[in-house]
Enzyme design. Structure first.
Site, PDB file in Angstrom:
ATOM      1  N   TYR A  41       0.826  -1.204   0.000  1.00 49.78           N
ATOM      2  CA  TYR A  41       0.000   0.000   0.000  1.00 49.78           C
ATOM      3  C   TYR A  41       0.861   1.255   0.000  1.00 49.78           C
ATOM      4  O   TYR A  41       0.459   2.295  -0.513  1.00 49.78           O
ATOM      5  CB  TYR A  41      -0.878   0.034   1.251  1.00 49.78           C
ATOM      6  CG  TYR A  41      -2.094  -0.864   1.247  1.00 49.78           C
ATOM      7  CD1 TYR A  41      -2.417  -1.680   0.170  1.00 49.78           C
ATOM      8  CD2 TYR A  41      -2.937  -0.887   2.362  1.00 49.78           C
ATOM      9  CE1 TYR A  41      -3.538  -2.500   0.193  1.00 49.78           C
ATOM     10  CE2 TYR A  41      -4.062  -1.699   2.393  1.00 49.78           C
ATOM     11  CZ  TYR A  41      -4.357  -2.499   1.311  1.00 49.78           C
ATOM     12  OH  TYR A  41      -5.471  -3.300   1.347  1.00 49.78           O
ATOM     13  N   GLY A  42       2.029   1.158   0.624  1.00 49.68           N
ATOM     14  CA  GLY A  42       2.855   2.350   0.842  1.00 49.68           C
ATOM     15  C   GLY A  42       3.311   3.058  -0.413  1.00 49.68           C
ATOM     16  O   GLY A  42       3.704   4.224  -0.368  1.00 49.68           O
ATOM     17  N   SER A  74       0.371   2.874   6.526  1.00 50.48           N
ATOM     18  CA  SER A  74      -0.081   3.603   5.336  1.00 50.48           C
ATOM     19  C   SER A  74      -1.602   3.651   5.268  1.00 50.48           C
ATOM     20  O   SER A  74      -2.191   4.692   4.958  1.00 50.48           O
ATOM     21  CB  SER A  74       0.475   2.943   4.071  1.00 50.48           C
ATOM     22  OG  SER A  74       1.885   2.938   4.077  1.00 50.48           O
ATOM     23  N   CYS A 182       6.321   0.399  10.289  1.00 51.09           N
ATOM     24  CA  CYS A 182       5.529  -0.453   9.407  1.00 51.09           C
ATOM     25  C   CYS A 182       5.429  -1.815  10.063  1.00 51.09           C
ATOM     26  O   CYS A 182       6.420  -2.309  10.620  1.00 51.09           O
ATOM     27  CB  CYS A 182       6.187  -0.564   8.024  1.00 51.09           C
ATOM     28  SG  CYS A 182       5.427  -1.772   6.914  1.00 51.09           S
ATOM     29  N   THR A 183       4.250  -2.427  10.002  1.00 49.79           N
ATOM     30  CA  THR A 183       4.065  -3.699  10.706  1.00 49.79           C
ATOM     31  C   THR A 183       4.835  -4.849  10.067  1.00 49.79           C
ATOM     32  O   THR A 183       5.004  -5.901  10.694  1.00 49.79           O
ATOM     33  CB  THR A 183       2.570  -4.066  10.783  1.00 49.79           C
ATOM     34  OG1 THR A 183       1.994  -4.035   9.476  1.00 49.79           O
ATOM     35  CG2 THR A 183       1.836  -3.096  11.692  1.00 49.79           C
ATOM     36  N   HIS A 184       5.308  -4.675   8.837  1.00 53.45           N
ATOM     37  CA  HIS A 184       6.176  -5.704   8.249  1.00 53.45           C
ATOM     38  C   HIS A 184       7.546  -5.742   8.939  1.00 53.45           C
ATOM     39  O   HIS A 184       8.179  -6.796   9.022  1.00 53.45           O
ATOM     40  CB  HIS A 184       6.414  -5.413   6.756  1.00 53.45           C
ATOM     41  CG  HIS A 184       5.298  -5.820   5.853  1.00 53.45           C
ATOM     42  ND1 HIS A 184       4.134  -5.089   5.740  1.00 53.45           N
ATOM     43  CD2 HIS A 184       5.161  -6.861   5.000  1.00 53.45           C
ATOM     44  CE1 HIS A 184       3.336  -5.666   4.860  1.00 53.45           C
ATOM     45  NE2 HIS A 184       3.932  -6.750   4.397  1.00 53.45           N
TER      46      HIS A 184
END
Length: 263
Positions: A41-42, A74, A182-184
């Site tokens: 999405y970012g 994001s 970021c959750t990743h």
């Protein structure tokens, strides 16, 4: 089944939040929706992200979700305020931990690793203005981090090289706290810690989000046998199934498809 908590993300990164929710609230059912077909999405425009997130939200509400976590920085920036205005259920978003990082730093410099969309958004700039407390906040967009996690490349020379490329400039600028925006990125934490060394603190917000959700739900410890977790993806099942032993305890993986006409 008790009414589930919904978690949505652009892909697999939000599984870091899913794991924290599971640990803190073992008696709550959770439906996780990873939109890997549209990841990341970012790199997308805010209005496009918002339309997509509304579609995923409609799906989760159809499954009976009582609360939805936007486990994507994001998506939070692009959509959480509009979601709260449009739907009656609570939404919990993600934001980089600038405020706690500013309180932790000894050098007066904090580094934020995040996506392009997160760093470009007005919400992030307000966050820095309101909570940096005079601390120097430097940022680094890291789209390659998301791609590494989506491919399951969490170790090895190539992954380490990418982490060094993105992290070293922040360390060289004096950052002694790194915020994972970021959750990743928590899945790459061992590599980030290896590059940063023991004197640099690493901060992510997954556990804090799980605690906030528990407070909203007024979680009580009860014995229940009808807990059911589901993980749903728009991505390629064969590819994703090979990653799940690495990223998350094995839970049956389901696939749905949203066509462009649904946007």
């Amino acid at each position: 089944m008790n009414s589930p908590i919904g978690i949505l993300d652009s892909g697999l990164g939000g599984l870091s939040v899913f794991n924290e929710v599971q640990k803190l609230m073992p008696n709550e059912s959770v439906i996780y929706f990873g939109d890997s077909a549209w990841c990341p999405y970012g790199a997308r425009e805010a209005d496009e992200i918002q339309r997509r997130v509304f579609k995923v939200t409609d799906f989760l509400l159809e499954q009976g979700c009582q609360l939805i976590i936007i486990a994507c920085n994001s998506a939070t920036i692009a959509a959480v305020e509009a979601l709260r205005a449009a739907y009656p259920v609570p939404f919990v978003g993600m934001e980089p931990g600038v405020k706690p990082a500013a309180a932790m730093t000894q050098t007066g410099t904090v580094g934020v690793l995040a996506t392009e969309a997160s760093l470009a958004g007005e919400k992030f700039h307000r966050l820095v203005t309101d909570h940096s407390n005079g601390v120097n906040v430097i940022t680094r967009p890291c789209p390659n981090f998301v791609e590494l996690v989506e491919r399951g490349e969490l170790s090895g020379t190539k992954a380490l090289g990418i982490v060094e490329e993105e992290t070293l400039p922040l360390l060289e600028a004096g950052a002694d706290v790194l915020v994972l925006g970021c959750t990743h990125y928590p899945f790459l934490r061992p590599l980030i810690e290896q590059v940063a060394g023991p004197d640099v603190q690493i901060l992510d917000t997954g556990e804090a989000v799980a605690r906030h959700v528990a407070r909203l739900m007024k979680e009580t410890v009860t014995e229940t046998s009808d807990v059911l977790h589901r993980i749903i993806t728009t991505g390629d099942l064969d590819q994703l199934k090979s990653l799940f032993p690495v990223l998350c305890p094995e839970i049956p993986l389901e696939q749905v498809s949203f066509s462009h006409s649904h946007l």
